[in-house]
Scaffold this active site. Structure first.
Site, mmCIF file in Angstrom:
data_model
loop_
_atom_site.group_PDB
_atom_site.id
_atom_site.type_symbol
_atom_site.label_atom_id
_atom_site.label_comp_id
_atom_site.label_asym_id
_atom_site.label_seq_id
_atom_site.Cartn_x
_atom_site.Cartn_y
_atom_site.Cartn_z
ATOM 1 C CG HIS A 134 4.601 6.844 -1.243
ATOM 2 N ND1 HIS A 134 3.277 6.517 -1.465
ATOM 3 C CD2 HIS A 134 4.982 6.118 -0.162
ATOM 4 C CE1 HIS A 134 2.886 5.631 -0.560
ATOM 5 N NE2 HIS A 134 3.892 5.365 0.229
ATOM 6 N NE ARG A 156 -7.582 9.273 4.626
ATOM 7 C CZ ARG A 156 -7.213 8.436 5.587
ATOM 8 N NH1 ARG A 156 -5.961 7.975 5.604
ATOM 9 N NH2 ARG A 156 -8.048 8.062 6.522
ATOM 10 C CB SER A 164 -3.943 8.988 8.169
ATOM 11 O OG SER A 164 -3.579 7.644 7.940
ATOM 12 C CE1 TYR A 219 -8.256 5.470 3.287
ATOM 13 C CE2 TYR A 219 -10.244 6.630 3.949
ATOM 14 C CZ TYR A 219 -9.273 5.684 4.198
ATOM 15 O OH TYR A 219 -9.319 4.944 5.358
ATOM 16 N NE ARG A 275 -4.836 6.319 13.166
ATOM 17 C CZ ARG A 275 -5.797 7.156 13.535
ATOM 18 N NH1 ARG A 275 -6.285 7.117 14.757
ATOM 19 N NH2 ARG A 275 -6.272 8.042 12.669
ATOM 20 C CE LYS A 276 -9.793 6.482 15.768
ATOM 21 N NZ LYS A 276 -10.317 7.823 16.140
ATOM 22 N N GLY A 277 -9.300 3.630 9.446
ATOM 23 C CA GLY A 277 -9.916 3.508 8.128
ATOM 24 C C GLY A 277 -11.207 4.278 7.991
#
Length: 319
Positions: A134, A156, A164, A219, A275-277
């Site tokens: 990162h 993203r 997120s 993303y 989590r959700k994507g």
């Protein structure tokens, strides 16, 4: 039958090792005060229980290979997603069945978390090796630049990234959480979160968007066309995949497939990472004032840049 059982035992052993390591980290984290869970190194914050000054300093000694597959991203931009795609692409070009892969081949290797033992083990991995960071460009191990290792930079849209990242910190016992979304948003915009400011990160990497050994992917781009993204990534690394291989890799790389497999890949923290994507979740938390503040920051930093255009901000970040 015997080879299947051997593969299952190896996978179980690796999972137990990962779970044991995570348990030790959780115990260590539980003993820290919130303000102790991050430390500052060269102006940026890092997670105390996962990294250290020694680990960051030893990055200069990391021995990259020209054929390595290196992922770089700001946190919660899709690193784990691309890590899965990378590993499956590497397995396809190595023509190795699942049970025949190198030990640790499916691990998520973040070099800023890696100790000397991990560095040494990686020397025995067959190419192409998969790892990531990162980190800002200036903080990459020098050998990555010297060896002309190809680097895939994953971004993203900043509004979804912020949401997120907030949920990730709230659910992750290895990171400090916030009293509220509003509190986290202020820290995020000020760069007072692990790995610093999203916008500083973006501005630094934007300078290298035309480097022949660097490719940017978003993303949202992967959400739009995952199979196309897999092919683009493979071609960037000089790999030729069949349509069937691309289809299989994309199928295994869907959010649902990775979420279903999260306990195997991420052990007891599986539900923290998946989590959700989805795209557009920012609308569930951002106030109008916060949205305007983010819009102004994007305009100031990234409007008119190639990365800014690639992020399709008006499409994904305007109400």
């Amino acid at each position: 039958m015997e080879s299947e059982q051997t593969g299952e035992r190896a996978a179980a052993g690796e999972a137990n090792t990962l779970e044991s390591k995570l348990q030790r980290l959780l115990i260590r984290a539980s003993k820290l005060e919130p303000e102790e869970m991050l430390f500052r190194y060269k102006g940026l914050l890092y997670p105390t229980v996962l990294s250290s000054e020694d680990k960051l300093q030893q990055l200069s000694k990391f021995e990259a290979r020209s054929e390595d597959m290196c992922i770089v991203s700001y946190p919660k931009c899709g690193f784990n997603w691309v890590n899965q795609l990378f590993h499956d692409i590497a397995a396809a070009v190595q023509d190795k069945p699942e049970e025949g892969k190198d030990e640790g081949q499916h691990k998520v290797i973040l070099l800023e978390f890696a100790d000397p033992v991990t560095h040494e083990m990686m020397k025995s991995y067959s190419s192409p090796r998969v790892y990531g960071m990162h980190l800002h460009y200036e903080n990459l191990p020098p050998s990555i630049i010297e060896k002309k290792t190809k680097v895939l930079v994953v971004f993203r849209n900043p509004k979804d990234n912020a949401v997120s990242y907030y949920h990730f910190c709230q659910k992750n016992p290895l990171l400090p959480n916030s009293a509220s979304w509003d509190e986290f948003f202020k820290k995020y915009m000020a760069g007072e979160v692990a790995w610093g400011s999203y916008f500083d990160y973006a501005l630094i990497w934007e300078k290298y968007i035309d480097d022949e050994n660097v490719m940017f992917i978003t993303y949202e781009e992967l959400k739009e066309n995952l199979a196309g993204g897999v092919q683009k990534i493979a071609e960037f690394h000089g790999f030729s995949l069949t349509e069937e291989q691309i289809h299989n890799i994309a199928h295994k790389g869907t959010f649902q497939a990775m979420s279903n497999n999260s306990q195997e890949t991420h052990s007891i923290l599986g539900n923290v990472f998946f989590r959700k994507g989805v795209v557009g979740d920012w609308r569930n938390l951002f106030t109008e004032e916060q949205s305007r503040e983010m819009d102004a920051k994007f305009e100031e930093c990234l409007a008119g840049t190639k990365l800014g255009a690639k992020l399709k901000y008006d499409l994904y970040c305007k109400a």
